[in-house]
Design a protein around this motif. Structure first.
Motif, PDB file in Angstrom:
ATOM      1  N   GLN A  52       0.821  -1.201   0.000  1.00  0.00           N
ATOM      2  CA  GLN A  52       0.000   0.000   0.000  1.00  0.00           C
ATOM      3  C   GLN A  52       0.859   1.256   0.000  1.00  0.00           C
ATOM      4  OE1 GLN A  52      -2.799   0.212   3.222  1.00  0.00           O
ATOM      5  NE2 GLN A  52      -3.551   2.248   2.608  1.00  0.00           N
ATOM      6  N   ALA A  53       1.876   1.266   0.843  1.00  0.00           N
ATOM      7  CA  ALA A  53       2.769   2.421   0.880  1.00  0.00           C
ATOM      8  C   ALA A  53       3.479   2.615  -0.461  1.00  0.00           C
ATOM      9  CB  ALA A  53       3.779   2.261   2.011  1.00  0.00           C
ATOM     10  N   HIS A  54       3.864   1.525  -1.082  1.00  0.00           N
ATOM     11  CA  HIS A  54       4.515   1.607  -2.393  1.00  0.00           C
ATOM     12  C   HIS A  54       3.578   2.195  -3.429  1.00  0.00           C
ATOM     13  CE1 HIS A  54       5.453  -0.095  -6.392  1.00  0.00           C
ATOM     14  NE2 HIS A  54       6.720   0.263  -6.057  1.00  0.00           N
ATOM     15  N   ASP A  55       2.344   1.701  -3.448  1.00  0.00           N
ATOM     16  CA  ASP A  55       1.389   2.190  -4.460  1.00  0.00           C
ATOM     17  C   ASP A  55       1.061   3.662  -4.243  1.00  0.00           C
ATOM     18  OD1 ASP A  55       1.352  -0.338  -5.513  1.00  0.00           O
ATOM     19  OD2 ASP A  55      -0.499  -0.956  -4.497  1.00  0.00           O
ATOM     20  N   GLU A  56       0.947   4.085  -2.986  1.00  0.00           N
ATOM     21  CA  GLU A  56       0.654   5.491  -2.727  1.00  0.00           C
ATOM     22  C   GLU A  56       1.796   6.391  -3.174  1.00  0.00           C
ATOM     23  OE1 GLU A  56      -0.178   5.625   1.397  1.00  0.00           O
ATOM     24  OE2 GLU A  56      -2.241   4.886   1.203  1.00  0.00           O
ATOM     25  N   SER A  57       3.022   5.961  -2.974  1.00  0.00           N
ATOM     26  CA  SER A  57       4.159   6.779  -3.426  1.00  0.00           C
ATOM     27  C   SER A  57       4.225   6.871  -4.946  1.00  0.00           C
ATOM     28  CB  SER A  57       5.462   6.201  -2.865  1.00  0.00           C
ATOM     29  OG  SER A  57       5.678   4.886  -3.368  1.00  0.00           O
ATOM     30  N   GLN A  58       3.937   5.790  -5.623  1.00  0.00           N
ATOM     31  CA  GLN A  58       3.923   5.804  -7.098  1.00  0.00           C
ATOM     32  C   GLN A  58       2.831   6.721  -7.620  1.00  0.00           C
ATOM     33  OE1 GLN A  58       6.164   4.399  -9.114  1.00  0.00           O
ATOM     34  NE2 GLN A  58       7.287   3.626  -7.319  1.00  0.00           N
ATOM     35  N   ALA A  59       1.666   6.711  -6.989  1.00  0.00           N
ATOM     36  CA  ALA A  59       0.566   7.579  -7.426  1.00  0.00           C
ATOM     37  C   ALA A  59       0.896   9.038  -7.188  1.00  0.00           C
ATOM     38  CB  ALA A  59      -0.720   7.193  -6.705  1.00  0.00           C
ATOM     39  N   ALA A  60       1.544   9.318  -6.051  1.00  0.00           N
ATOM     40  CA  ALA A  60       1.912  10.709  -5.776  1.00  0.00           C
ATOM     41  C   ALA A  60       2.920  11.221  -6.788  1.00  0.00           C
ATOM     42  CB  ALA A  60       2.474  10.801  -4.357  1.00  0.00           C
ATOM     43  N   ALA A  61       3.849  10.373  -7.195  1.00  0.00           N
ATOM     44  CA  ALA A  61       4.824  10.789  -8.210  1.00  0.00           C
ATOM     45  C   ALA A  61       4.157  11.050  -9.552  1.00  0.00           C
ATOM     46  CB  ALA A  61       5.900   9.722  -8.339  1.00  0.00           C
ATOM     47  N   ALA A  62       3.212  10.207  -9.917  1.00  0.00           N
ATOM     48  CA  ALA A  62       2.499  10.413 -11.180  1.00  0.00           C
ATOM     49  C   ALA A  62       1.681  11.697 -11.143  1.00  0.00           C
ATOM     50  CB  ALA A  62       1.610   9.207 -11.468  1.00  0.00           C
ATOM     51  N   GLN A  63       1.045  11.953  -9.982  1.00  0.00           N
ATOM     52  CA  GLN A  63       0.269  13.183  -9.871  1.00  0.00           C
ATOM     53  C   GLN A  63       1.169  14.412  -9.939  1.00  0.00           C
ATOM     54  OE1 GLN A  63      -2.210  13.297  -6.401  1.00  0.00           O
ATOM     55  NE2 GLN A  63      -3.010  15.353  -6.858  1.00  0.00           N
ATOM     56  N   ALA A  64       2.348  14.323  -9.391  1.00  0.00           N
ATOM     57  CA  ALA A  64       3.292  15.439  -9.471  1.00  0.00           C
ATOM     58  C   ALA A  64       3.708  15.708 -10.912  1.00  0.00           C
ATOM     59  CB  ALA A  64       4.503  15.136  -8.593  1.00  0.00           C
ATOM     60  N   ARG A  65       3.905  14.647 -11.648  1.00  0.00           N
ATOM     61  CA  ARG A  65       4.265  14.826 -13.069  1.00  0.00           C
ATOM     62  C   ARG A  65       3.115  15.488 -13.830  1.00  0.00           C
ATOM     63  NH1 ARG A  65       6.609   9.658 -12.248  1.00  0.00           N
ATOM     64  NH2 ARG A  65       4.750   8.631 -13.128  1.00  0.00           N
ATOM     65  N   ALA A  66       1.880  15.119 -13.506  1.00  0.00           N
ATOM     66  CA  ALA A  66       0.731  15.745 -14.153  1.00  0.00           C
ATOM     67  C   ALA A  66       0.618  17.213 -13.779  1.00  0.00           C
ATOM     68  CB  ALA A  66      -0.547  14.999 -13.779  1.00  0.00           C
ATOM     69  N   ASP A  67       0.846  17.519 -12.484  1.00  0.00           N
ATOM     70  CA  ASP A  67       0.807  18.915 -12.070  1.00  0.00           C
ATOM     71  C   ASP A  67       1.878  19.738 -12.778  1.00  0.00           C
ATOM     72  OD1 ASP A  67      -1.284  18.312 -10.405  1.00  0.00           O
ATOM     73  OD2 ASP A  67      -0.022  18.075  -8.618  1.00  0.00           O
ATOM     74  N   MET A  68       3.005  19.105 -13.016  1.00  0.00           N
ATOM     75  CA  MET A  68       4.074  19.798 -13.736  1.00  0.00           C
ATOM     76  C   MET A  68       3.663  20.068 -15.190  1.00  0.00           C
ATOM     77  SD  MET A  68       8.082  18.729 -13.939  1.00  0.00           S
ATOM     78  CE  MET A  68       7.695  17.180 -14.743  1.00  0.00           C
TER      79      MET A  68
END
Length: 432
Positions: free
Chosen positions: A156-172
């Motif tokens: 779960q912690a792994h999946d949440e970190s991957q999603a946060a990174a993807a969302q950061a790329r989208a925000d960028m």
């Protein structure tokens, strides 16, 4: 003494009357004058009837004649651009001269760009923040991926970190798009010419407030080289022309490559020829006409949008055409056209003719005459049908742009009836 008395009564003097004295002489003179006048009339009669009247004639010859249709039209610019603002703001400067030629991309107006520059700086800061956040979250996602391999963290912690990174790329990506939008709006603050051409008057002055995509254009640019000429032709004329083609009266020209001559509103011919671009195939419901368009070079800028012109469109070729000057044609009370011809016995004949169309100062003959006949051109007032005449050949000088016999020399030319045709007659004293 006897005195003799005189009678003082006036005595009347009697003079003989002149008529009484010279009556015999006057009567003799009058008789002599009457006798001489009678002799003079008898002597003058043979002189008045010295011979048949002289008339000027031309011999008809067939020739190849191109047929043109004269059609009304209007000029249109080949390109037209209405300049409008794409961002809102206050106009600071007008950077062009009204009525001048402008280049594509030339600056026309400058709008106050301070707010737009601030928006660009804000978008740049937002992009920098998004990039920093994305770098942190991507690093966390990479570490969690390594820890997951040794079961140091949960899935779960792994999946949440991957999603946060993807969302950061989208925000960028959103931040980059906002920055690009801000830069575009900043560029729009400097309004440029979308096309090259001649620019019209400006509808705003510095200090005016303009809004993005407003209804009223700031100015208009038109491209006038080349120019379009839109003209119309009656559907009835097109149908009749096709019938003539099918009947073999005229040879059809290639309409797709037809050259179009332009005549200006003052009657002068335009210096450059155009090309027929297309012919409409739909008849207008209200006017019964078909629209055609020609492309005309306009290097000197003589043609302007909206001018009324006439288009001379070649429609056919008459290979054996008979052309007669308009001045040789008369019309009777019913309106029927007729001409005078001189037959082989030098006798004048009245001949009815059918006229097809007018070509400048001449008529294109449909029927009534044949090649080789002699047509009376001069001396109508001296003859009538049935008279014996002495035909004298004359040479016609045709108007500019008309095909015809060789032109006569300038000496001895005299105009007739303002028709643009001159007749060369023998000079006084010249041998006949």
């Amino acid at each position: 003494m006897t005195t003799a008395t005189r009678d003082h009564r006036p005595t009347a003097l009697v003079f003989p009357h002149p008529l009484r004295r010279h009556g015999g002489r006057l009567l003799g003179s009058l008789s002599l004058a009457l006798a001489l006048a009678a002799c003079g009339d008898k002597a003058a009669s043979p002189v008045a009837q010295q011979g048949p009247a002289q008339v000027g004639v031309i011999t008809l010859q067939t020739q190849q004649q191109q047929l043109d249709a004269t059609l009304p039209g209007r000029t249109r610019a080949s390109l037209t651009a209405e300049v409008r603002p794409q961002v809102s703001g206050i106009v600071q400067q007008r950077l062009f001269t009204e009525g001048a030629l402008v280049r594509k991309g030339q600056a026309l107006y400058q709008i106050d760009d301070r707010a737009l520059r601030a928006a660009e700086a804000s978008a740049e800061a937002a992009l920098a923040r998004a990039e920093a956040s994305a770098r942190t979250l991507e690093a966390t996602a990479r570490r969690n991926a390594e820890l997951l391999k040794i079961d140091a963290i949960s899935h779960q912690a792994h999946d949440e970190s991957q999603a946060a990174a993807a969302q950061a790329r989208a925000d960028m990506g959103v931040a980059r798009a906002n920055l690009e939008t801000a830069r575009i709006n900043l560029r729009y603050s400097r309004i440029e010419a979308p096309i090259a051409g001649r620019i019209s008057l400006s509808s705003v002055t510095p200090g005016a407030l303009v809004t993005a995509n407003q209804t009223n254009a700031l100015t208009t640019i038109v491209q006038m080289d080349p120019m379009y000429v839109d003209f119309t032709q009656s559907s009835n004329e097109i149908v009749q022309l096709r019938r003539d083609w099918d009947a073999g009266r005229y040879q059809k020209l290639d309409g797709n490559q037809a050259r179009v001559r332009i005549r200006l509103d003052d009657g002068s011919d335009y210096a450059h020829e155009g090309r027929l671009q297309f012919a409409g195939m739909i008849v207008n419901d209200s006017t019964g006409t078909v629209t055609l368009r020609a492309v005309v070079p306009n290097p000197e800028g003589v043609l302007m949008p909206g001018m009324y012109v006439q288009a001379l469109l070649p429609t056919g070729l008459a290979s054996d055409a008979l052309l007669i000057p308009q001045q040789a044609v008369n019309r009777d009370l019913t309106g029927r056209a007729n001409v005078l011809v001189v037959n082989a016995d030098d006798v004048v004949e009245k001949r009815p003719v059918e006229l097809a169309r007018a070509l400048g100062s001449r008529w294109l003959l449909d029927s009534g005459l044949v090649a080789g006949e002699r047509l009376v051109m001069d001396g109508f007032q001296r003859v009538k049908p049935g008279d014996k005449v002495s035909p004298q050949p004359v040479v016609l000088k045709t108007s500019k742009g008309e095909a015809g016999p060789p032109q006569a020399p300038e000496d001895g030319l005299r105009p007739r009836n303002g028709q643009g045709v001159n007749i060369a007659t023998p000079q006084a004293g010249a041998p006949r």
